[in-house]
Design an enzyme around this catalytic site. Structure first.
Site, mmCIF file in Angstrom:
data_model
loop_
_atom_site.group_PDB
_atom_site.id
_atom_site.type_symbol
_atom_site.label_atom_id
_atom_site.label_comp_id
_atom_site.label_asym_id
_atom_site.label_seq_id
_atom_site.Cartn_x
_atom_site.Cartn_y
_atom_site.Cartn_z
ATOM 1 C CG HIS A 69 -2.000 -1.076 1.109
ATOM 2 N ND1 HIS A 69 -3.006 -1.223 2.024
ATOM 3 C CD2 HIS A 69 -2.211 -2.032 0.169
ATOM 4 C CE1 HIS A 69 -3.799 -2.223 1.661
ATOM 5 N NE2 HIS A 69 -3.335 -2.734 0.540
ATOM 6 C CD GLU A 71 -1.495 4.005 3.787
ATOM 7 O OE1 GLU A 71 -1.265 3.356 2.750
ATOM 8 O OE2 GLU A 71 -2.639 4.139 4.248
ATOM 9 C CB ALA A 180 -21.206 7.730 -38.298
ATOM 10 C CB THR A 214 -19.474 -0.251 -31.580
ATOM 11 O OG1 THR A 214 -20.363 0.825 -31.299
ATOM 12 C CG2 THR A 214 -18.059 0.282 -31.726
ATOM 13 C CB THR A 309 -27.885 1.743 -29.587
ATOM 14 O OG1 THR A 309 -28.102 2.157 -30.933
ATOM 15 C CG2 THR A 309 -29.093 0.973 -29.089
HETATM 16 N N1 NAP Z 1 -18.304 8.564 -32.514
HETATM 17 C C1 NAP Z 1 -18.147 7.722 -31.537
HETATM 18 O O1 NAP Z 1 -17.650 8.089 -30.458
HETATM 19 C C2 NAP Z 1 -18.566 6.309 -31.709
HETATM 20 C C3 NAP Z 1 -18.251 5.375 -30.717
HETATM 21 C C4 NAP Z 1 -18.677 4.067 -30.905
HETATM 22 C C5 NAP Z 1 -19.403 3.738 -32.037
HETATM 23 N N2 NAP Z 1 -19.664 4.666 -32.965
HETATM 24 C C6 NAP Z 1 -20.432 4.341 -34.172
HETATM 25 O O2 NAP Z 1 -21.716 3.935 -33.711
HETATM 26 C C7 NAP Z 1 -22.241 2.975 -34.604
HETATM 27 C C8 NAP Z 1 -22.739 1.777 -33.803
HETATM 28 O O3 NAP Z 1 -23.588 2.212 -32.784
HETATM 29 P P1 NAP Z 1 -25.008 1.585 -32.546
HETATM 30 O O4 NAP Z 1 -25.794 2.562 -31.785
HETATM 31 O O5 NAP Z 1 -25.544 1.095 -33.841
HETATM 32 O O6 NAP Z 1 -24.692 0.291 -31.705
HETATM 33 P P2 NAP Z 1 -24.011 0.092 -30.285
HETATM 34 O O7 NAP Z 1 -24.527 1.089 -29.330
HETATM 35 O O8 NAP Z 1 -22.552 -0.085 -30.458
HETATM 36 O O9 NAP Z 1 -24.569 -1.326 -29.897
HETATM 37 C C9 NAP Z 1 -25.944 -1.527 -29.685
HETATM 38 C C10 NAP Z 1 -26.150 -3.000 -29.714
HETATM 39 O O10 NAP Z 1 -25.633 -3.568 -28.508
HETATM 40 C C11 NAP Z 1 -26.371 -4.717 -28.200
HETATM 41 N N3 NAP Z 1 -27.007 -4.602 -26.906
HETATM 42 C C12 NAP Z 1 -27.146 -5.617 -26.036
HETATM 43 N N4 NAP Z 1 -27.766 -5.243 -24.951
HETATM 44 C C13 NAP Z 1 -28.057 -3.937 -25.086
HETATM 45 C C14 NAP Z 1 -28.738 -3.001 -24.267
HETATM 46 N N5 NAP Z 1 -29.194 -3.306 -23.045
HETATM 47 N N6 NAP Z 1 -28.919 -1.765 -24.735
HETATM 48 C C15 NAP Z 1 -28.450 -1.407 -25.938
HETATM 49 N N7 NAP Z 1 -27.786 -2.254 -26.768
HETATM 50 C C16 NAP Z 1 -27.594 -3.519 -26.338
HETATM 51 C C17 NAP Z 1 -27.409 -4.878 -29.316
HETATM 52 O O11 NAP Z 1 -26.813 -5.627 -30.337
HETATM 53 P P3 NAP Z 1 -26.868 -7.222 -30.368
HETATM 54 O O12 NAP Z 1 -28.311 -7.582 -30.272
HETATM 55 O O13 NAP Z 1 -26.213 -7.607 -31.590
HETATM 56 O O14 NAP Z 1 -26.123 -7.663 -29.163
HETATM 57 C C18 NAP Z 1 -27.576 -3.452 -29.797
HETATM 58 O O15 NAP Z 1 -28.065 -3.394 -31.098
HETATM 59 C C19 NAP Z 1 -21.104 2.630 -35.550
HETATM 60 O O16 NAP Z 1 -21.341 3.315 -36.774
HETATM 61 C C20 NAP Z 1 -19.894 3.165 -34.886
HETATM 62 O O17 NAP Z 1 -18.913 3.564 -35.831
HETATM 63 C C21 NAP Z 1 -19.268 5.949 -32.828
#
Ligand code: NAP
Length: 378
Positions: A69, A71, A180, A214, A309
């Site tokens: 730790h 300390e 995006a 993603t 999402t």
């Molecule tokens: N600009 C940025 O900072 C950034 C960061 C990350 C991604 N992105 C972009 O975002 C896009 C993807 O994002 P997205 O919104 O489509 O998908 P996401 O948020 O990456 O994933 C959502 C997916 O996760 C799974 N999931 C499982 N449990 C969930 C829950 N409780 N709540 C929500 N989702 C759950 C589901 O897929 P399944 O049913 O297949 O499991 C759902 O469709 C891509 O184009 C990527 O390039 C951008």
């Protein structure tokens, strides 16, 4: 609300500490930060020992779980010079024997005359250090520069108080809030400097998480690159139906990976992959249950890397504790928003945030903010 230790003098009611004391505690907070990402399930802790004249004679921090730790490291550095001195510690010295002995006893045995600590330990197994110090005749003061030390240890403190990991949602967006372009292309929205900065955030986190969208769109790698000596975080991917290919980059051996799937998902094509099977709720991985499972695996800080999402779902459940947004000076006008549906239909339901920092990172603006409402447990 954390309970104050009844036996320690609280700094708010005690004589103001000296400038040397302030410098020593600020240095201890700085040292503690060196442990971010390497100490879980333990906290980050820093310690500075001064002699009777206020001269620093030893410094230490908790470097990794299972290691000495803060300390003990500071006492080792100080040697005999610790006798009669003051120990400035960011967290109440522990009182229990885990993988290492109790720090309260180590401080007493080294002949420390005074202990000044910032934050009381909320962990019932480890608290009581102040009482032990007092019983050993050591002058003990609590709450000194508490807010500064608390800010440096916020992930661990939040997680222990709530029983789930502290969650940072990180995203990159254009000035008009797009993550995006309309055709789905997103590489790269933010600058090379911002992307390098994200590796620092990853290195400070115990786990990094992405959703299935993603995973399929970007085939992300999620490991830390470009930071010497960094502890790799656990890579966590939600993939409800185990649609991932064994060749996915997140499954390589550069860092550990946990794939979260439905309890009945067919995973025969994924031999050797560490799986967390969960019963679905409304066809989705239940986030609170996921967080409980991650906490049980020692994850205290989680970096949510998207996408929109999943970020919306976390916010809807009240489980976003900090937001770090990289805003690029670009406009897209169309394309997905950085933040998905969080069940908000009226302006009165907006997730309101306090901005705690706004800095330039290369050409981008990095904004850090925390929700104004209290975080949710389960
Ligand atoms: N600009 C940025 O900072 C950034 C960061 C990350 C991604 N992105 C972009 O975002 C896009 C993807 O994002 P997205 O919104 O489509 O998908 P996401 O948020 O990456 O994933 C959502 C997916 O996760 C799974 N999931 C499982 N449990 C969930 C829950 N409780 N709540 C929500 N989702 C759950 C589901 O897929 P399944 O049913 O297949 O499991 C759902 O469709 C891509 O184009 C990527 O390039 C951008």
């Amino acid at each position: 609300m954390r309970q104050e230790d009844p036996v320690a003098t609280h700094a708010a009611h005690a004589a103001p500490a000296s400038d040397a004391g302030t410098r020593a505690m600020r240095r201890a907070v700085e040292l503690a930060a060196r442990g971010l990402g390497s100490t879980s399930p333990n906290p980050v802790v820093g310690c500075v020992i001064t002699d009777a004249c206020g001269t620093v004679v030893g410094e230490g921090w908790h470097e990794r779980a299972g290691g000495p730790h803060a300390e003990v490291n500071a006492l080792r550095a100080a040697g005999d010079a610790a006798r009669g001195g003051t120990a400035y510690v960011t967290l109440e010295p522990c009182n229990h024997t885990g993988r290492t002995g109790p720090c309260a006893r180590a401080l007493a045995e080294a002949g420390i005359a005074r202990v000044v600590y910032a934050v009381s330990d909320p962990n019932p197994q480890a608290s009581g250090g102040a009482a032990t110090l007092r019983a050993a005749g050591i002058d003990t003061e609590a709450g000194f520069l508490e807010a500064e030390a608390e800010a440096g240890n916020t992930a661990w403190l939040t997680s222990v108080r709530l029983g789930r990991p502290h969650v940072t949602w990180k995203y990159a967006a254009t000035l008009d809030g797009r993550s995006a372009a309309a055709d789905g292309t997103s590489r790269w929205i933010s600058s090379a400097e911002s992307r390098a900065d994200v590796h620092r955030l990853r290195a400070e986190a115990d786990a990094v998480l992405v959703g299935g969208g993603t995973l399929r769109a970007d085939d992300p790698h999620l490991a830390v690159r470009g930071i010497d000596g960094a502890t790799q975080p656990l890579r966590v991917a939600l993939d409800t139906h185990a649609a991932i290919l064994p060749s996915a980059r997140v499954l390589d051996d550069s860092a550990p990976t946990l794939l979260v799937v439905a309890e009945d998902a067919d995973t025969r094509h994924l031999p050797g992959v560490d799986l967390l099977r969960l019963p679905l709720h409304d066809g989705r991985i239940p986030i609170h249950r996921l967080l409980t499972e991650l906490y049980a695996r020692g994850v205290r800080s989680l970096l949510l890397e998207g996408g929109p999402t999943l970020a919306g779902a976390f916010a809807e459940g009240g489980t976003v504790d900090r937001v770090v947004g990289y805003l690029a000076p670009a406009l897209l006008g169309a394309g997905p928003a950085a933040f998905g549906d969080a069940g908000i239909t009226n302006i009165s339901q907006a997730v309101r945030l306090d901005i705690t920092e706004a800095v330039r990172v290369g050409p981008d603006l990095r904004i850090t903010a925390i929700p104004t409402t209290a975080p949710k447990e389960h």
